[in-house]
Design a protein around this motif. Structure first.
Motif, PDB file in Angstrom:
ATOM      1  N   SER A  81      -6.439   8.728  -5.459  1.00 19.46           N
ATOM      2  CA  SER A  81      -6.856   8.370  -4.456  1.00 19.46           C
ATOM      3  C   SER A  81      -5.745   6.816  -4.260  1.00 19.46           C
ATOM      4  O   SER A  81      -5.315   6.598  -2.717  1.00 19.46           O
ATOM      5  N   LEU A  82      -5.959   6.692  -5.765  1.00 22.26           N
ATOM      6  CA  LEU A  82      -4.789   5.010  -5.609  1.00 22.26           C
ATOM      7  C   LEU A  82      -3.696   4.883  -4.956  1.00 22.26           C
ATOM      8  O   LEU A  82      -3.218   3.846  -4.629  1.00 22.26           O
ATOM      9  N   ILE A  83      -3.083   6.147  -5.683  1.00 23.85           N
ATOM     10  CA  ILE A  83      -1.546   6.682  -5.532  1.00 23.85           C
ATOM     11  C   ILE A  83      -1.529   6.966  -4.310  1.00 23.85           C
ATOM     12  O   ILE A  83      -0.834   6.475  -3.365  1.00 23.85           O
ATOM     13  N   MET A  84      -2.554   7.424  -3.923  1.00 23.42           N
ATOM     14  CA  MET A  84      -2.648   7.750  -2.064  1.00 23.42           C
ATOM     15  C   MET A  84      -2.238   6.179  -1.061  1.00 23.42           C
ATOM     16  O   MET A  84      -1.251   6.115  -0.300  1.00 23.42           O
ATOM     17  N   ALA A  85      -3.593   5.308  -2.117  1.00 25.06           N
ATOM     18  CA  ALA A  85      -3.697   4.240  -1.006  1.00 25.06           C
ATOM     19  C   ALA A  85      -1.754   3.504  -1.411  1.00 25.06           C
ATOM     20  O   ALA A  85      -2.107   2.831  -0.062  1.00 25.06           O
ATOM     21  N   ILE A  86      -1.784   3.341  -2.560  1.00 22.12           N
ATOM     22  CA  ILE A  86      -0.337   2.701  -3.090  1.00 22.12           C
ATOM     23  C   ILE A  86       0.895   3.255  -1.784  1.00 22.12           C
ATOM     24  O   ILE A  86       1.670   2.345  -1.094  1.00 22.12           O
ATOM     25  N   ASN A  87       0.492   4.411  -1.922  1.00 21.35           N
ATOM     26  CA  ASN A  87       2.215   4.993  -1.225  1.00 21.35           C
ATOM     27  C   ASN A  87       1.612   5.425   0.156  1.00 21.35           C
ATOM     28  O   ASN A  87       2.313   4.814   0.861  1.00 21.35           O
ATOM     29  N   LYS A  88       0.044   5.276   0.543  1.00 19.79           N
ATOM     30  CA  LYS A  88      -0.197   4.234   2.579  1.00 19.79           C
ATOM     31  C   LYS A  88       0.256   2.446   2.581  1.00 19.79           C
ATOM     32  O   LYS A  88       1.490   2.669   3.655  1.00 19.79           O
ATOM     33  N   ASP A  89      -0.055   1.690   1.638  1.00 20.91           N
ATOM     34  CA  ASP A  89       0.443   0.899   1.954  1.00 20.91           C
ATOM     35  C   ASP A  89       2.283   0.919   1.433  1.00 20.91           C
ATOM     36  O   ASP A  89       3.003  -0.158   2.770  1.00 20.91           O
ATOM     37  N   ALA A  90       3.094   1.146   1.160  1.00 22.68           N
ATOM     38  CA  ALA A  90       4.179   1.620   0.851  1.00 22.68           C
ATOM     39  C   ALA A  90       5.203   1.773   2.314  1.00 22.68           C
ATOM     40  O   ALA A  90       5.904   1.465   2.598  1.00 22.68           O
ATOM     41  N   LYS A  91       4.421   3.016   2.569  1.00 22.75           N
ATOM     42  CA  LYS A  91       4.538   3.474   3.804  1.00 22.75           C
ATOM     43  C   LYS A  91       4.951   2.835   5.113  1.00 22.75           C
ATOM     44  O   LYS A  91       5.586   2.854   5.698  1.00 22.75           O
ATOM     45  N   LEU A  92       3.855   2.435   4.878  1.00 22.29           N
ATOM     46  CA  LEU A  92       3.688   1.825   6.322  1.00 22.29           C
ATOM     47  C   LEU A  92       4.694  -0.128   6.189  1.00 22.29           C
ATOM     48  O   LEU A  92       5.095  -1.068   7.235  1.00 22.29           O
ATOM     49  N   MET A  93       4.588  -0.191   4.285  1.00 19.52           N
ATOM     50  CA  MET A  93       5.650  -1.867   4.445  1.00 19.52           C
ATOM     51  C   MET A  93       6.671  -1.044   5.503  1.00 19.52           C
ATOM     52  O   MET A  93       8.039  -2.086   5.770  1.00 19.52           O
ATOM     53  N   LYS A  94       7.592  -0.216   4.452  1.00 26.03           N
ATOM     54  CA  LYS A  94       9.126   0.731   5.059  1.00 26.03           C
ATOM     55  C   LYS A  94       8.904   0.749   6.499  1.00 26.03           C
ATOM     56  O   LYS A  94      10.156   0.069   6.241  1.00 26.03           O
ATOM     57  N   ASP A  95       8.030   0.731   6.807  1.00 23.15           N
ATOM     58  CA  ASP A  95       8.008   1.187   8.196  1.00 23.15           C
ATOM     59  C   ASP A  95       8.155   0.361   8.833  1.00 23.15           C
ATOM     60  O   ASP A  95       9.005   0.128   9.784  1.00 23.15           O
ATOM     61  N   LEU A  96       7.639  -0.788   8.897  1.00 24.75           N
ATOM     62  CA  LEU A  96       7.612  -2.295   9.202  1.00 24.75           C
ATOM     63  C   LEU A  96       8.896  -2.391   9.268  1.00 24.75           C
ATOM     64  O   LEU A  96       9.364  -3.306   9.971  1.00 24.75           O
ATOM     65  N   ILE A  97       9.620  -3.090   7.502  1.00 27.97           N
ATOM     66  CA  ILE A  97      10.982  -3.446   7.362  1.00 27.97           C
ATOM     67  C   ILE A  97      11.649  -2.463   7.879  1.00 27.97           C
ATOM     68  O   ILE A  97      12.912  -3.392   8.732  1.00 27.97           O
ATOM     69  N   ASP A  98      11.710  -0.925   8.498  1.00 27.04           N
ATOM     70  CA  ASP A  98      12.597  -0.018   8.955  1.00 27.04           C
ATOM     71  C   ASP A  98      12.823  -1.354  10.551  1.00 27.04           C
ATOM     72  O   ASP A  98      14.034  -1.128  10.993  1.00 27.04           O
TER      73      ASP A  98
END
Ligand SMILES: [Zn+2]
Ligand SMILES: [Zn+2]
Length: 293
Positions: A98-115
């Motif tokens: 679950s932790l890894i999923m949460a981190i990946n979700k945050d990372a994905k969101l941030m990458k999307d926002l950066i893009d």
């Protein structure tokens, strides 16, 4: 022998020949409860007369039953511990997932926002570029047009070489008028985009994420589990025998196994029947253990 060990030799047991009474040269056949020692038949009617005594065979059976019960309890405790540990492992792995999923979700969101942000910046540059290129293109056309007109006048000046003075005067007046009509455009000033870079450090990226920290297991999950250190050690109530005596005295001591409690090595005896039942428990543990990976 460990001082924790509950069994001890009777005071009248000769260490060299423990099965024989050193006073009377007779085998021990009774256990004196009052004196907590083994006695021979002559001791029984002399020093231990009217004492509370039982036959060694009976005592041994009782001792064996107590030991078997104690070992069984240890086996159950161990199985509970192993089961608990495996449950912990499953829960732990699932929580980590679950932790890894949460981190990946945050990372994905941030990458999307950066893009999204970089696309926004790039689009702004492209939009300005399009506008400015149009201005430059228009300016080029105008300059080219002006150039052509000035170039024509220049050619005309060269062509005046053969003209008479009067004709030349007229021509120059004419060219002068043409030249005066030419409006000289300036090269347009283009507002260029600038980008001031920021130094991106790992620390700043880290601040974008949540905090990762370790915590102890919440107490509510521990209620069914004893956290204190277990001591897998058997205490029996009968006294008067050393372990060595027991090994020699027991008629059913064909089966022995060594059981380590992590601190002291001890060797216990067991009957084949109980051994079998404990065997199945131990094999169950090994079965549980083999499921670890
Ligand atoms: Zn004796
Ligand atoms: Zn006695």
């Amino acid at each position: 022998m460990s001082k924790q060990h509950i069994f001890r030799s009777g005071q009248n047991i000769n260490p060299a020949e423990k099965l024989i009474c050193s006073d009377h040269d007779e085998p021990f056949i009774f256990y004196c409860v009052d004196c907590d020692s083994v006695v021979c038949k002559r001791c029984a009617v002399k020093k231990h007369n009217r004492h509370n005594m039982s036959e060694i065979n009976e005592s041994v059976l009782e001792l064996k039953a107590q030991l078997a019960q104690c070992v069984e309890s240890s086996v159950k405790d161990l199985m509970n511990d192993i089961e608990h540990l495996q449950e912990e492992k499953r829960g732990y792995k699932s929580e980590n997932k679950s932790l890894i999923m949460a981190i990946n979700k945050d990372a994905k969101l941030m990458k999307d926002l950066i893009d999204q942000k970089s696309e926004e910046l790039i689009n702004s540059i492209k939009k300005n570029e399009k506008k400015n290129l149009k201005i430059m293109s228009t300016a080029y056309s105008e300059l080219k047009d002006t150039f052509d007109r000035v170039d024509k006048i220049q050619m005309s000046i060269i062509d005046t070489a053969k003209l008479s003075d009067v004709a030349l005067l007229l021509k120059i007046k004419q060219l002068q008028a043409k030249n005066d009509k030419i409006e000289k455009k300036k090269v347009p000033y283009i507002l260029k985009d600038r980008y001031s870079r920021k130094e991106i450090t790992q620390n700043e990226i880290g601040k974008l994420f949540g905090e990762l920290y370790s915590r102890k297991t919440p107490k509510k999950t521990q209620t069914n589990y004893r956290q204190e250190e277990r001591k897998y050690r058997c205490f029996t109530e009968l006294r008067g025998y050393s372990n060595e005596d027991l090994k020699k005295t027991s008629k059913e001591n064909q089966h022995r196994y060594s059981y380590k409690d992590g601190k002291t090595d001890s060797e216990e005896t067991d009957s084949s029947e109980e051994r079998h039942s404990n065997d199945s428990s131990f094999s169950l543990i090994s079965q549980i253990s083999s499921e670890w990976d």
